[in-house]
Design a protein around this motif. Structure first.
Motif, PDB file in Angstrom:
ATOM      1  N   ALA A 199     -20.483 -37.772 -45.027  1.00 50.62           N
ATOM      2  CA  ALA A 199     -20.545 -39.217 -45.144  1.00 50.62           C
ATOM      3  C   ALA A 199     -19.021 -39.589 -44.643  1.00 50.62           C
ATOM      4  O   ALA A 199     -18.882 -40.777 -43.982  1.00 50.62           O
ATOM      5  CB  ALA A 199     -20.640 -39.569 -46.656  1.00 50.62           C
ATOM      6  N   VAL A 201     -18.877 -39.639 -41.276  1.00 49.02           N
ATOM      7  CA  VAL A 201     -19.488 -40.764 -40.451  1.00 49.02           C
ATOM      8  C   VAL A 201     -18.783 -42.013 -40.316  1.00 49.02           C
ATOM      9  O   VAL A 201     -18.590 -42.920 -39.455  1.00 49.02           O
ATOM     10  CB  VAL A 201     -20.865 -41.028 -41.408  1.00 49.02           C
ATOM     11  N   ARG A 219     -27.698 -46.072 -47.126  1.00 44.70           N
ATOM     12  CA  ARG A 219     -27.445 -45.520 -48.543  1.00 44.70           C
ATOM     13  C   ARG A 219     -27.816 -43.980 -48.628  1.00 44.70           C
ATOM     14  O   ARG A 219     -26.950 -43.140 -49.192  1.00 44.70           O
ATOM     15  CB  ARG A 219     -28.793 -45.986 -49.288  1.00 44.70           C
ATOM     16  N   TRP A 220     -28.800 -43.457 -47.533  1.00 43.22           N
ATOM     17  CA  TRP A 220     -28.925 -41.921 -47.539  1.00 43.22           C
ATOM     18  C   TRP A 220     -27.536 -41.278 -46.945  1.00 43.22           C
ATOM     19  O   TRP A 220     -27.484 -40.242 -47.402  1.00 43.22           O
ATOM     20  CB  TRP A 220     -30.125 -41.671 -46.675  1.00 43.22           C
ATOM     21  N   LEU A 221     -26.974 -41.989 -45.823  1.00 42.37           N
ATOM     22  CA  LEU A 221     -26.093 -41.462 -45.287  1.00 42.37           C
ATOM     23  C   LEU A 221     -24.851 -41.277 -46.199  1.00 42.37           C
ATOM     24  O   LEU A 221     -23.870 -40.584 -46.157  1.00 42.37           O
ATOM     25  CB  LEU A 221     -25.554 -42.214 -44.148  1.00 42.37           C
ATOM     26  N   CYS A 222     -24.774 -42.298 -47.075  1.00 42.86           N
ATOM     27  CA  CYS A 222     -23.427 -42.277 -48.086  1.00 42.86           C
ATOM     28  C   CYS A 222     -23.632 -41.109 -48.979  1.00 42.86           C
ATOM     29  O   CYS A 222     -22.521 -40.748 -49.627  1.00 42.86           O
ATOM     30  CB  CYS A 222     -23.507 -43.732 -49.096  1.00 42.86           C
ATOM     31  N   HIS A 246     -24.746 -38.227 -47.740  1.00 44.77           N
ATOM     32  CA  HIS A 246     -24.644 -37.097 -47.159  1.00 44.77           C
ATOM     33  C   HIS A 246     -23.575 -36.343 -47.283  1.00 44.77           C
ATOM     34  O   HIS A 246     -22.431 -37.037 -47.438  1.00 44.77           O
ATOM     35  CB  HIS A 246     -25.175 -37.335 -45.643  1.00 44.77           C
ATOM     36  N   TRP A 283     -25.103 -39.845 -34.631  1.00 41.79           N
ATOM     37  CA  TRP A 283     -25.326 -39.915 -35.906  1.00 41.79           C
ATOM     38  C   TRP A 283     -26.871 -40.295 -36.016  1.00 41.79           C
ATOM     39  O   TRP A 283     -27.583 -40.212 -37.147  1.00 41.79           O
ATOM     40  CB  TRP A 283     -24.581 -40.801 -36.568  1.00 41.79           C
TER      41      TRP A 283
END
Length: 209
Positions: free
Chosen positions: A74, A77, A66-69, A71, A37
């Protein structure tokens, strides 16, 4: 010589130094997960990848949380990191609580099983007996004499007993598919509690006893 598939491998570093293979595997799995990741974030955000240490990658992903949430991946992840972290926690803090089935629940119309729960600080006796499907059916140590009297009365009066598919399978060496087939062919009486199905022991015994 390479180990055979499924063979337990003992890992050693130097003479007389051995490693807990489960701990090593758990750390490796966590590291691989964080690495995958971290590389995705670095590639898609066009930023420098972190150092390959677990601490550095964890801090890097936390900084991009925050960016991953937002995506598309998400959910993956969260699922993968949660699973890897849980596996590591189980190795680092193993539960010493033991449970084993002691018999059917004595409460009327309950198809559950009484399970003895032995806590780590107890050497001989379980702290309580509890039903595996009805938490309110709990018997602490000071009520065991009462429980024994109820079991004795039920046995004397031929009290009903219900068995799960797994219990029938283990007791008579049948596959679960055969249990379902026999139940259907012989019209075993059944009851359901949630997703769990129970069959009347007398019907089972008449067919396979």
């Amino acid at each position: 010589m390479s180990p055979q598939k499924g063979e337990k491998v003992s890992r050693q570093l130097g003479r007389g130094i051995s490693l807990n293979s489960r701990a090593v595997d758990a750390r490796d799995s966590l590291r691989v997960c964080l690495l995958a990741w971290s590389d995705l974030v670095a590639a898609e955000r066009n930023c420098a990848a972190p150092d390959r240490s677990v601490d550095a990658m964890a801090a890097f992903l936390h900084g991009h949380a925050r960016w991953l949430c937002a995506h598309a991946a998400a959910g993956d992840v969260v699922a993968e990191i949660t699973e890897a972290a849980a596996a590591a926690k189980r190795v680092a803090y193993p539960s010493r609580t033991r449970k084993f089935r002691v018999g059917s629940c004595v409460e009327p119309q309950c198809g559950g099983s009484l399970v003895a729960v032995i806590q780590p600080h107890e050497q001989l006796l379980p702290s309580e007996l509890r039903c595996d499907i009805a938490p309110e059916h709990t018997w602490p140590a000071h009520r065991w004499r009462e429980l024994d009297r109820r079991v004795s009365r039920q046995n004397a009066s031929g009290g009903e007993r219900w068995l799960t598919v797994v219990e029938v399978s283990k007791l008579w060496g049948l596959s679960t598919s055969n249990v379902y087939r026999l139940a259907s062919v012989n019209s075993w009486r059944r009851r359901a509690n949630g997703r769990r199905v129970y069959y009347y022991e007398a019907d089972v015994l008449q067919s396979v006893g």
